[in-house]
Design an enzyme around this catalytic site. Structure first.
Site, mmCIF file in Angstrom:
data_model
loop_
_atom_site.group_PDB
_atom_site.id
_atom_site.type_symbol
_atom_site.label_atom_id
_atom_site.label_comp_id
_atom_site.label_asym_id
_atom_site.label_seq_id
_atom_site.Cartn_x
_atom_site.Cartn_y
_atom_site.Cartn_z
ATOM 1 N N GLU A 282 0.800 -1.220 0.000
ATOM 2 C CA GLU A 282 0.000 0.000 0.000
ATOM 3 C C GLU A 282 0.834 1.272 0.000
ATOM 4 O OE1 GLU A 282 -2.182 -3.339 0.771
ATOM 5 O OE2 GLU A 282 -0.726 -2.608 2.242
ATOM 6 N N ARG B 292 5.714 -15.219 -3.149
ATOM 7 C CA ARG B 292 7.077 -14.800 -3.431
ATOM 8 C C ARG B 292 7.264 -13.361 -2.973
ATOM 9 N NH1 ARG B 292 9.992 -17.590 -7.307
ATOM 10 N NH2 ARG B 292 11.609 -16.054 -6.822
ATOM 11 N N SER C 148 12.968 4.981 -0.242
ATOM 12 C CA SER C 148 12.505 3.683 0.230
ATOM 13 C C SER C 148 13.401 3.139 1.340
ATOM 14 C CB SER C 148 12.472 2.684 -0.933
ATOM 15 O OG SER C 148 12.169 1.386 -0.465
#
Length: 217
Positions: free
Chosen positions: A118, A148, A173
């Protein structure tokens, strides 16, 4: 001998071979100035090389816009709920480091999403508000044995990259994907500490990127 006497049908002698030619006389010293052939009439003046920092600037390196004020910029920090006690350490490290870099920790707004999947949509919506100079996404994507996890991690990182390219807002990130994660103290302790480090690295990346972008305008 022919070099000196010449040939029977020629009156003038031939030129002597190179090794028999007289060496050229050295040029006379110049009476003044810095002639190429002789010494100067006075002491030689050494000119120091010009500094590349002359004028207070380095060629090719831009400086941020004078209006750039890190303390006024807002940053969004979005984190996944899964393994919250570990992922939250990235926020802790981020807030600690970003304050050291001249940003206001009070200007970092926190958001929570169910999982890593999300993150991209929330990052996109936040970028479109125009309120944030940067957005950070944090998550721990582990191998649950059912799906996976590397596919999920790749989709998350690709999605965050697309957001920053489409919206023009830098997105960072802190989404880590361990190859094997086990719910025991050794792994939990390691990743808890490691997320603090990654949060600080994200803060430094934010500060460096925003400063660099400010030189572009």
């Amino acid at each position: 001998m022919l070099s000196r006497s010449g040939l029977p049908d020629r009156a003038e002698p031939l030129l002597p071979p190179a090794r028999l030619r007289r060496p050229r006389a050295p040029p006379r010293p110049s009476s003044g100035g810095r002639g190429r052939a002789g010494p100067t009439s006075g002491p030689r003046r050494t000119v120091p090389p010009r500094s590349r920092h002359a004028g207070g600037s380095v060629p090719g390196v831009s400086t941020p816009d004078p209006s750039f004020n890190a303390a006024d910029l807002r940053i969004a920090f979005v984190q996944a709920s899964w393994h919250h006690e570990i992922v939250d350490q990235a926020r802790v490290g981020f807030l600690e480091e970003i304050a050291e870099l001249g940003y206001s920790a009070d200007n970092v707004d926190g958001y929570t999403v169910p999982g890593a999947y999300e993150l991209p949509l929330h990052a996109q919506r936040l970028a479109r508000t125009g309120r944030y100079a940067a957005i950070v996404g944090a998550a721990l994507v582990v191998d649950g044995g059912i799906y996976r996890h590397d596919f999920v991690a790749a989709a998350v990182v690709d999605g965050l990259m697309r957001v920053q390219l489409d919206e023009g807002v830098p997105v960072f990130s802190v989404s880590l994907t361990p190859h094997h994660f086990h719910e025991h103290a050794e792994h939990i302790d390691y990743y808890t500490e490691h997320f603090v480090k990654k949060g600080k690295e994200a803060a430094r990346a934010v500060a460096t990127t925003l400063s660099s972008l400010a030189t572009i305008g």
